[in-house]
Design a protein around this motif. Structure first.
Motif, PDB file in Angstrom:
ATOM      1  N   VAL A   7       4.576  15.664  -6.655  1.00 18.35           N
ATOM      2  CA  VAL A   7       4.397  14.777  -5.493  1.00 18.35           C
ATOM      3  C   VAL A   7       4.728  13.335  -5.863  1.00 18.35           C
ATOM      4  CG1 VAL A   7       2.601  13.675  -4.075  1.00 18.35           C
ATOM      5  CG2 VAL A   7       2.785  16.167  -4.155  1.00 18.35           C
ATOM      6  N   ILE A   8       4.357  12.923  -7.066  1.00 15.67           N
ATOM      7  CA  ILE A   8       4.516  11.501  -7.400  1.00 15.67           C
ATOM      8  C   ILE A   8       5.969  11.150  -7.761  1.00 15.67           C
ATOM      9  CG2 ILE A   8       2.094  11.140  -7.948  1.00 15.67           C
ATOM     10  CD1 ILE A   8       4.521  11.276 -10.714  1.00 15.67           C
ATOM     11  N   SER A   9       6.823  12.163  -7.916  1.00 13.91           N
ATOM     12  CA  SER A   9       8.264  11.866  -8.062  1.00 13.91           C
ATOM     13  C   SER A   9       8.979  12.263  -6.766  1.00 13.91           C
ATOM     14  CB  SER A   9       8.854  12.575  -9.273  1.00 13.91           C
ATOM     15  OG  SER A   9       8.442  13.909  -9.343  1.00 13.91           O
TER      16      SER A   9
ATOM     17  N   TYR B  27       0.455  -0.989 -11.301  1.00 13.67           N
ATOM     18  CA  TYR B  27       0.866   0.412 -11.211  1.00 13.67           C
ATOM     19  C   TYR B  27      -0.097   1.189 -10.325  1.00 13.67           C
ATOM     20  CZ  TYR B  27       3.822  -0.396 -15.266  1.00 13.67           C
ATOM     21  OH  TYR B  27       4.782  -0.869 -16.113  1.00 13.67           O
ATOM     22  N   GLY B  28       0.423   2.245  -9.709  1.00 11.49           N
ATOM     23  CA  GLY B  28      -0.451   3.160  -8.985  1.00 11.49           C
ATOM     24  C   GLY B  28      -1.260   3.999  -9.956  1.00 11.49           C
ATOM     25  N   ILE B  29      -2.256   4.667  -9.418  1.00 15.71           N
ATOM     26  CA  ILE B  29      -3.093   5.552 -10.233  1.00 15.71           C
ATOM     27  C   ILE B  29      -2.234   6.589 -10.958  1.00 15.71           C
ATOM     28  CG2 ILE B  29      -4.824   7.407 -10.021  1.00 15.71           C
ATOM     29  CD1 ILE B  29      -6.105   5.725  -7.765  1.00 15.71           C
ATOM     30  N   CYS B  30      -1.142   6.975 -10.324  1.00 14.87           N
ATOM     31  CA  CYS B  30      -0.264   8.013 -10.890  1.00 14.87           C
ATOM     32  C   CYS B  30       0.580   7.531 -12.058  1.00 14.87           C
ATOM     33  CB  CYS B  30       0.656   8.553  -9.804  1.00 14.87           C
ATOM     34  SG  CYS B  30       1.655   7.243  -9.043  1.00 14.87           S
ATOM     35  N   LYS B  31       0.613   6.227 -12.322  1.00 19.80           N
ATOM     36  CA  LYS B  31       1.423   5.631 -13.393  1.00 19.80           C
ATOM     37  C   LYS B  31       2.923   5.793 -13.158  1.00 19.80           C
ATOM     38  CE  LYS B  31      -2.086   6.214 -16.951  1.00 19.80           C
ATOM     39  NZ  LYS B  31      -2.547   6.964 -18.073  1.00 19.80           N
ATOM     40  N   ALA B  32       3.289   6.186 -11.950  1.00 21.08           N
ATOM     41  CA  ALA B  32       4.701   6.454 -11.669  1.00 21.08           C
ATOM     42  C   ALA B  32       5.264   5.504 -10.635  1.00 21.08           C
ATOM     43  CB  ALA B  32       4.868   7.891 -11.184  1.00 21.08           C
ATOM     44  N   ARG B  33       4.435   4.645 -10.044  1.00 18.96           N
ATOM     45  CA  ARG B  33       4.871   3.716  -8.997  1.00 18.96           C
ATOM     46  C   ARG B  33       4.346   2.335  -9.334  1.00 18.96           C
ATOM     47  NH1 ARG B  33       6.579   6.482  -4.233  1.00 18.96           N
ATOM     48  NH2 ARG B  33       7.152   8.420  -5.215  1.00 18.96           N
ATOM     49  N   LYS B  34       5.166   1.371  -8.988  1.00 19.47           N
ATOM     50  CA  LYS B  34       4.781   0.010  -9.352  1.00 19.47           C
ATOM     51  C   LYS B  34       5.234  -0.966  -8.272  1.00 19.47           C
ATOM     52  CE  LYS B  34       5.195  -3.401 -13.016  1.00 19.47           C
ATOM     53  NZ  LYS B  34       5.808  -3.766 -14.294  1.00 19.47           N
TER      54      LYS B  34
ATOM     55  N   GLN C 247       0.853  -1.193   0.000  1.00 19.62           N
ATOM     56  CA  GLN C 247       0.000   0.000   0.000  1.00 19.62           C
ATOM     57  C   GLN C 247       0.880   1.231   0.000  1.00 19.62           C
ATOM     58  OE1 GLN C 247      -2.776   0.752   3.272  1.00 19.62           O
ATOM     59  NE2 GLN C 247      -4.057   1.871   1.804  1.00 19.62           N
ATOM     60  N   CYS C 248       0.711   2.056  -1.024  1.00 22.96           N
ATOM     61  CA  CYS C 248       1.456   3.313  -1.110  1.00 22.96           C
ATOM     62  C   CYS C 248       0.837   4.316  -0.138  1.00 22.96           C
ATOM     63  CB  CYS C 248       1.405   3.850  -2.540  1.00 22.96           C
ATOM     64  SG  CYS C 248       2.293   5.407  -2.720  1.00 22.96           S
ATOM     65  N   LYS C 249       1.673   5.037   0.583  1.00 25.05           N
ATOM     66  CA  LYS C 249       1.169   6.007   1.561  1.00 25.05           C
ATOM     67  C   LYS C 249       1.671   7.410   1.267  1.00 25.05           C
ATOM     68  CE  LYS C 249       0.178   2.692   5.074  1.00 25.05           C
ATOM     69  NZ  LYS C 249       0.481   2.085   6.344  1.00 25.05           N
ATOM     70  N   LEU C 250       1.908   7.659  -0.011  1.00 26.01           N
ATOM     71  CA  LEU C 250       2.404   8.985  -0.395  1.00 26.01           C
ATOM     72  C   LEU C 250       1.270   9.981  -0.590  1.00 26.01           C
ATOM     73  CD1 LEU C 250       4.655  10.887  -1.258  1.00 26.01           C
ATOM     74  CD2 LEU C 250       4.616   9.834  -3.521  1.00 26.01           C
ATOM     75  N   CYS C 251       0.198   9.553  -1.219  1.00 26.48           N
ATOM     76  CA  CYS C 251      -0.887  10.512  -1.469  1.00 26.48           C
ATOM     77  C   CYS C 251      -2.212   9.915  -1.020  1.00 26.48           C
ATOM     78  CB  CYS C 251      -0.899  10.931  -2.939  1.00 26.48           C
ATOM     79  SG  CYS C 251      -1.942   9.964  -4.020  1.00 26.48           S
ATOM     80  N   PRO C 252      -3.256  10.752  -0.922  1.00 25.85           N
ATOM     81  CA  PRO C 252      -4.520  10.266  -0.371  1.00 25.85           C
ATOM     82  C   PRO C 252      -5.193   9.156  -1.183  1.00 25.85           C
ATOM     83  CG  PRO C 252      -4.420  12.649  -0.246  1.00 25.85           C
ATOM     84  CD  PRO C 252      -3.249  12.222  -1.080  1.00 25.85           C
ATOM     85  N   ASN C 253      -4.689   8.834  -2.349  1.00 18.56           N
ATOM     86  CA  ASN C 253      -5.261   7.688  -3.071  1.00 18.56           C
ATOM     87  C   ASN C 253      -4.960   6.377  -2.349  1.00 18.56           C
ATOM     88  OD1 ASN C 253      -6.427   9.117  -5.199  1.00 18.56           O
ATOM     89  ND2 ASN C 253      -4.505   9.181  -6.331  1.00 18.56           N
ATOM     90  N   LEU C 254      -3.854   6.327  -1.618  1.00 20.88           N
ATOM     91  CA  LEU C 254      -3.483   5.147  -0.826  1.00 20.88           C
ATOM     92  C   LEU C 254      -3.659   3.838  -1.620  1.00 20.88           C
ATOM     93  CD1 LEU C 254      -5.107   6.208   2.586  1.00 20.88           C
ATOM     94  CD2 LEU C 254      -2.679   6.300   1.983  1.00 20.88           C
ATOM     95  N   CYS C 255      -3.094   3.814  -2.809  1.00 22.91           N
ATOM     96  CA  CYS C 255      -3.273   2.659  -3.712  1.00 22.91           C
ATOM     97  C   CYS C 255      -2.777   1.368  -3.060  1.00 22.91           C
ATOM     98  CB  CYS C 255      -2.467   2.852  -4.989  1.00 22.91           C
ATOM     99  SG  CYS C 255      -2.971   4.246  -5.988  1.00 22.91           S
ATOM    100  N   ILE C 256      -3.575   0.311  -3.204  1.00 25.06           N
ATOM    101  CA  ILE C 256      -3.130  -1.035  -2.813  1.00 25.06           C
ATOM    102  C   ILE C 256      -2.832  -1.784  -4.109  1.00 25.06           C
ATOM    103  CG2 ILE C 256      -3.824  -3.206  -1.734  1.00 25.06           C
ATOM    104  CD1 ILE C 256      -5.455  -1.576   0.254  1.00 25.06           C
TER     105      ILE C 256
ATOM    106  N   CYS D 138       0.744  11.820 -12.680  1.00 22.91           N
ATOM    107  CA  CYS D 138      -0.036  12.669 -11.772  1.00 22.91           C
ATOM    108  C   CYS D 138      -0.978  11.776 -10.971  1.00 22.91           C
ATOM    109  CB  CYS D 138      -0.841  13.706 -12.544  1.00 22.91           C
ATOM    110  SG  CYS D 138      -1.705  14.856 -11.455  1.00 22.91           S
ATOM    111  N   ASN D 139      -1.271  12.196  -9.760  1.00 27.73           N
ATOM    112  CA  ASN D 139      -2.132  11.372  -8.909  1.00 27.73           C
ATOM    113  C   ASN D 139      -3.609  11.757  -8.983  1.00 27.73           C
ATOM    114  OD1 ASN D 139      -1.596  13.789  -7.701  1.00 27.73           O
ATOM    115  ND2 ASN D 139      -0.941  12.947  -5.735  1.00 27.73           N
ATOM    116  N   ILE D 140      -3.951  12.771  -9.769  1.00 22.43           N
ATOM    117  CA  ILE D 140      -5.366  13.031 -10.057  1.00 22.43           C
ATOM    118  C   ILE D 140      -5.512  13.134 -11.581  1.00 22.43           C
ATOM    119  CG2 ILE D 140      -5.862  14.140  -7.838  1.00 22.43           C
ATOM    120  CD1 ILE D 140      -5.696  16.826  -9.195  1.00 22.43           C
TER     121      ILE D 140
HETATM  122  S1  SF4 Z   1      -1.517   7.563  -6.906  1.00 24.39           S
HETATM  123 FE1  SF4 Z   1       0.674   7.054  -6.901  1.00 24.39          FE
HETATM  124  S2  SF4 Z   1       1.487   8.310  -5.227  1.00 24.39           S
HETATM  125 FE2  SF4 Z   1      -0.724   8.205  -4.906  1.00 24.39          FE
HETATM  126  S3  SF4 Z   1      -1.069   6.460  -3.556  1.00 24.39           S
HETATM  127 FE3  SF4 Z   1      -1.267   5.694  -5.669  1.00 24.39          FE
HETATM  128  S4  SF4 Z   1       0.784   4.953  -6.174  1.00 24.39           S
HETATM  129 FE4  SF4 Z   1       1.000   6.276  -4.403  1.00 24.39          FE
END
Ligand code: SF4
Length: 374
Positions: A172-174, A71-78, A56-65, A122-124
């Motif tokens: 934020v996502i970098s 990939y995360g919603i931001c397409k920058a984390r995997k 679970q990513c805890k960088l932004c409020p999306n908190l992707c699992i 981007c996370n949005i």
């Molecule tokens: S959108 Fe990216 S930065 Fe935000 S929680 Fe998901 S993976 Fe993490």
């Protein structure tokens, strides 16, 4: 409809299904297969390992699992083999030398240049995104070049810039890359500027703020429905971000792009101005900018200039001292006036400062104007 026509239509339909399945498979192969060597990437700072290889990513409020390979919603984390990685560390998708006024920062080093960089992602997902070509892309979708944090700082110094701006897409996502660059930039005497949507969790935000001089928040609209419908984000985390920035003492400016008929009502403008005055104070600069049809919002007409001017008038009636306009030809909206005497202290035209009457951060009467000055 005759039987032959039916057969032809059925055949075409089958072809369409098979074709799209093949395309999806190719895309999936591409997005999963290309990025699997973790030694090529930088491990993320804020995440938890869950069961079964999930993270679970805890960088932004999306908190992707994310399951392995996702990939995360931001397409920058995997998630690669049960660990979370940044795919954009050291991969620059855009770099330009910009006037600081273009960010826009109106109360930071007038006339200075900012070495401005972006990675992808981007996370949005704003339907009206002005930089969607890189913000909504995977890092392998667009040309990027490699640059270590040290190289970025050296390039910024060589360019004559007085600041590094993390901008264009969502910095934020970098996070890890931004943090490392910002630390080195401060040591080298450069100012560090975030141009962000403010969609970040509190813990990473507080850590980052130690190395940031000024933060511009792209505030989408004082309306949760606007956030959810047009950006896929939420209002409350951004309000919290702005409070934290202000409390930390990092310089804050706020920009709202007024989208015709969507976030430009008197109620929304008044609500935003009132919230800023109550929670941040009356001397936080607020910019209203004109929308032009972009990305997925091509059916909405450009914001009438009168709307942007009306928004500025309302925010000033609410008691904010520094309210500006952007993307319209309205000279008063580009001037910093002394709130006490009305003197024109800093005059800008387009993206440039053409007159700076500040002396030791004050107007000629000695009235202090808040900001980061020489
Ligand atoms: S959108 Fe990216 S930065 Fe935000 S929680 Fe998901 S993976 Fe993490």
């Amino acid at each position: 409809m005759g039987p032959i026509v039916k057969k032809i239509l059925a055949g075409l339909f089958l072809l369409l299904i098979v074709g799209s399945s093949v395309l999806v498979a190719i895309q999936r192969q591409r997005t999963i297969g290309l990025e699997e060597d973790p030694s090529k990437f930088h491990e993320a700072l804020y995440y938890s390992k869950l069961y079964g290889g999930l993270v679970q990513c805890k960088l932004c409020p999306n908190l992707c699992i994310l399951a392995p390979g996702e990939y995360g919603i931001c397409k920058a984390r995997k998630n690669i083999n049960g660990k979370l990685y940044s795919l954009v560390y050291g991969k620059i998708a855009a770099a330009h030398l910009d006037p600081i006024e273009k960010k826009p920062f109106f109360h930071v080093l007038p006339g200075a240049q900012a070495f401005s960089i972006a990675t992808t992602g981007c996370n949005i997902q704003c339907l009206f995104c002005q930089n969607w070509e890189i913000s909504q892309a995977f890092p392998f979708d667009v040309p990027t070049r490699s640059a270590s944090p040290k190289q970025v700082v050296q390039e910024a110094l060589a360019s004559g810039a007085r600041a590094i701006a993390f901008t264009y897409s969502e910095p934020v996502i970098s996070y890890e890359y931004v943090l490392d660059i910002a630390k080195l930039a401060k040591q080298a005497g450069l100012k560090t500027l975030m141009v962000s949507n403010g969609y970040i969790e509190q813990k990473p935000l507080k850590r980052l703020l130690k190395y940031i001089d000024a933060f511009k928040v792209d505030f989408k609209g004082f309306d949760e429905k606007f956030y959810t419908r047009l950006t896929a984000g939420h209002l409350q985390p951004v309000l919290e971000t702005m409070k934290t920035i202000h409390q930390s003492g990092v310089w804050l400016e706020i920009v709202t792009l007024l989208v015709t008929g969507q976030n430009d009502s008197d109620r929304q403008i008044r609500g935003l101005a009132d919230w800023i005055k109550t929670n941040l104070g009356d001397d936080v600069p607020l910019h209203f900018s004109r929308f032009y049809p972009q990305y997925k919002l091509l059916n909405v007409p450009p914001t009438p200039p009168e709307t942007v001017i009306r928004a500025r008038d309302i925010a000033m009636q609410e008691g904010l001292k520094y309210v500006y306009t952007g993307n319209i030809d309205y000279p008063p909206g580009e001037i910093t006036f002394c709130p006490e005497s009305g003197e024109k202290v800093i005059v800008r035209r387009g993206m440039f400062t053409i007159y700076n009457g500040l002396v030791n951060g004050a107007c000629s009467d000695g009235e202090k104007i808040p900001g980061i000055w020489d």
